[in-house]
Design an enzyme around this catalytic site. Structure first.
Site, short mmCIF file in Angstrom:
data_model
loop_
_atom_site.label_atom_id
_atom_site.label_comp_id
_atom_site.label_asym_id
_atom_site.label_seq_id
_atom_site.Cartn_x
_atom_site.Cartn_y
_atom_site.Cartn_z
N GLU A 391 -30.12 -23.93 63.99
CA GLU A 391 -31.24 -23.82 64.93
C GLU A 391 -32.06 -22.56 64.68
OE1 GLU A 391 -32.07 -26.33 66.47
OE2 GLU A 391 -30.22 -27.48 66.35
N HIS A 397 -38.55 -20.65 60.99
CA HIS A 397 -39.60 -21.47 60.37
C HIS A 397 -40.84 -21.49 61.26
CE1 HIS A 397 -40.64 -25.66 58.43
NE2 HIS A 397 -41.51 -24.72 58.11
#
Length: 598
Positions: A391, A397
């Site tokens: 996660e 990201h």
């Protein structure tokens, strides 16, 4: 196993340092309400642009105003769904989430004129916009709009379709309310007769336990409950796929799968070839299941045996210790990346522990103007560590893409997202393997890679084939029932896992516990992500990180397969998948198989 270790607390009993900083979105519900009111007014105002999108100046003004509203809505929705997920039993949270979804539907309806009006200007005019530097933030959106031209409806038809969006959420909402808030499971018990409270969250803990009686008891209690409600759950899934069929036929796609894959510019041919390449390489998986049965001392394994560790090297890892492991394992990604990971810990991006009525599982979510958020149900096991680093991959990201791209190009596809998360998992696994001198622990880590491949490549492709089969039923005017869903699913179980898996009365109903099926044709992206991540991880560990970090920063600036090609990965060749299966076969041979358990 002691009950005290898995006591499920009320949310206010969990230390604030382990609860996410939801106040960074809105410091109070009054602040939320103020933005809600503002967004509601803006939605009315944007309607004034209707029938006026004639000049470049007005078009640009409209698009920027649309994005201004969208950013507020992102924040509102993120806040409301985080509030709901941290305690789904609270009526105020349910109302807040419902109101946010209603507002999103109103926005979609109010802005539904934009695409038809732009399309009416013709391809030549849109090509001019793409070349105009003032529209640089919108060039990919406009290119994609040209691609969508055959599927855009008339203005009035778009309004009607926009009005159905909230209805399309209904099957998923019903499913989640039923399975998270309403389901109550009988206690599980172990071989000594001790009982344990069973929830969606604790099930994942019990199913990894070495006590087979506890595993079987938890399995029967959980899936026995699902089976009691299988007809209702079949009905919600049937309606979800019928909505999908409605959208695909209304927008003139050849099939539900063509409609679902279109946004990522992925072909049905590639999807089917992906299934076929995996199915033509099931022999290594069958060998792995055979090894499992041997080590566990069983003639055949059952579904509740698949997740149990084959090697006794499990150790408890506190959340505080896990932070250091995560930072050290991801250090090859460089300072910019690690600085963001440290912020995630220090600024409370993460909601760590399970509490009563908290949604199960784990995820990361973000909106453009605030840092990402991560939901965990951390229980201190190795699997929880891998879930966390996964996660974190999503969160960083998002943070990199949001910082590097304009709002219109920041949102990336799930294909890209899964690469970012699974690359982190592989780096963690490699770090742990390199830093152990214990033979049993090394076997355990090798087995971890095999499990990752089983669950992230093979299992997700099994799900992908299941979705393909049931979508074809719907597209051919048939309905989904508990009976045909159970039959299809169990046949796939037998095919994928081979002769060393024993099915039972509950194995066919596992489909009912997979929430991803309410986001159709989503799960195959896990398998592509895993395959591409293996490729990237090798380069990162060889100190070639630049193309990977740039890939993360690119966000949604292009279609995912094009972004991958820019980073040197040709997914359409299926070479990353072939290499991953080869690696699976090699790691399987490295396992030093101990004597069978009595």
């Amino acid at each position: 196993m002691e009950n005290s270790k898995i006591e499920i607390l009320e949310r206010d009993k969990i230390d604030k340092s382990y609860r996410w900083s939801i106040e960074d979105l809105y410091p109070s519900e009054e602040a939320f309400d103020s933005d809600f009111k503002k967004a509601k007014e803006y939605i009315q105002e944007i309607r004034d642009y209707q029938h006026k999108l004639k000049s470049k100046e007005i078009i640009l003004e409209c698009l920027k105003f649309r994005d201004k509203i969208s950013r507020i809505l992102d924040r509102l929705y993120t806040y409301s769904h985080l509030k709901f997920d941290e305690d789904s039993s609270l009526e105020q949270s349910q109302i807040m989430l419902s109101n946010s979804q209603w507002l999103l539907q109103s926005f979609e309806e109010a802005t539904s004129f934009i695409e038809p009006e732009l399309i009416s200007l013709g391809k030549d005019f849109l090509d001019e916009l793409i070349l105009d530097s003032k529209f640089e933030d919108y060039n990919f959106e406009i290119k994609n709009l040209i691609r969508q031209m055959p599927h855009i409806l008339s203005e009035n038809e778009e309004k009607i379709v926009a009005k159905t969006s909230l209805l399309a959420f209904s099957p998923s909402h019903t499913y989640h309310h039923l399975t998270i808030s309403d389901f109550e499971f009988p206690d599980a018990f172990d071989s000594s007769g001790k009982t344990y409270p069973l929830t969606q969250g604790t099930y994942s803990l019990y199913i990894h336990n070495q006590d087979r009686i506890l595993r079987e008891s938890a399995y029967k209690s959980l899936f026995g409950t699902y089976k009691k409600h299988q007809n209702t759950l079949a009905s919600t899934l049937d309606m979800s796929f019928k909505f999908l069929n409605f959208y695909s036929t209304t927008r003139k796609y050849d099939s539900s799968i063509d409609y679902s894959l279109f946004s990522d510019n992925v072909s049905k041919k590639f999807y089917k070839e992906l299934i076929n390449i995996v199915k033509s390489n099931l022999k290594p998986l069958h060998s792995y299941i055979k090894l499992k049965s041997k080590i566990l001392g069983l003639k055949k394994v059952r579904l509740f045996d698949l997740n149990v560790p084959l090697f006794d090297s499990e150790r408890d890892i506190s959340f505080e210790d896990s932070k250091d492991i995560v930072i050290n394992s991801l250090s090859p990604l460089g300072k910019e990346y690690i600085d963001l990971v440290q912020r995630a810990f220090s600024e409370r991006w993460i909601d760590v522990y399970e509490n009563k009525n908290k949604v199960s599982g784990a995820y990361s979510t973000s909106c453009y103007d605030v840092h990402p958020y991560i939901l965990l149900n951390y229980k201190g096991k190795l699997e929880d560590l891998f879930t966390m680093v996964h996660e974190i991959g999503h969160a960083i990201h998002s943070a990199l893409a949001n910082k590097s791209q304009p709002y219109t190009k920041s949102s990336y596809s799930i294909i890209s997202a899964e690469i970012a998360s699974i690359t982190n998992e592989i780096l963690l696994l490699e770090f742990l393997t390199r830093n152990t001198t214990d033979k049993t622990e090394r076997n355990s880590l090798l087995n971890k890679f095999l499990e990752n491949t089983r669950t992230t490549l093979y299992r997700q492709i099994q799900f992908a084939e299941f979705e393909l089969k049931i979508s074809e039923l719907i597209d051919n005017f048939q309905s989904l029932t508990a009976q045909n869903l159970n039959t299809i699913y169990d046949e796939l179980n037998k095919e994928y896992y081979g002769e060393f898996l024993e099915t039972d009365e509950f194995s066919g109903v596992e489909w009912a516990r997979i929430p991803h099926f309410y986001s159709p044709f989503y799960v195959y992206k896990y398998s592509t992500g895993f395959s591409c991540a293996n490729y990237f991880a090798e380069r990162i560990l060889s100190k070639d990180t630049g193309s990977y970090i740039n890939f993360l920063k690119s966000g949604g600036a292009n279609f995912p397969l094009d972004l991958l090609k820019s980073a040197g990965v040709d997914l359409e060749s299926l070479e990353p998948v072939k290499l991953t299966i080869k690696k699976f076969s090699e790691k399987l041979k490295e396992i030093d198989s101990p004597p069978a358990k009595p």
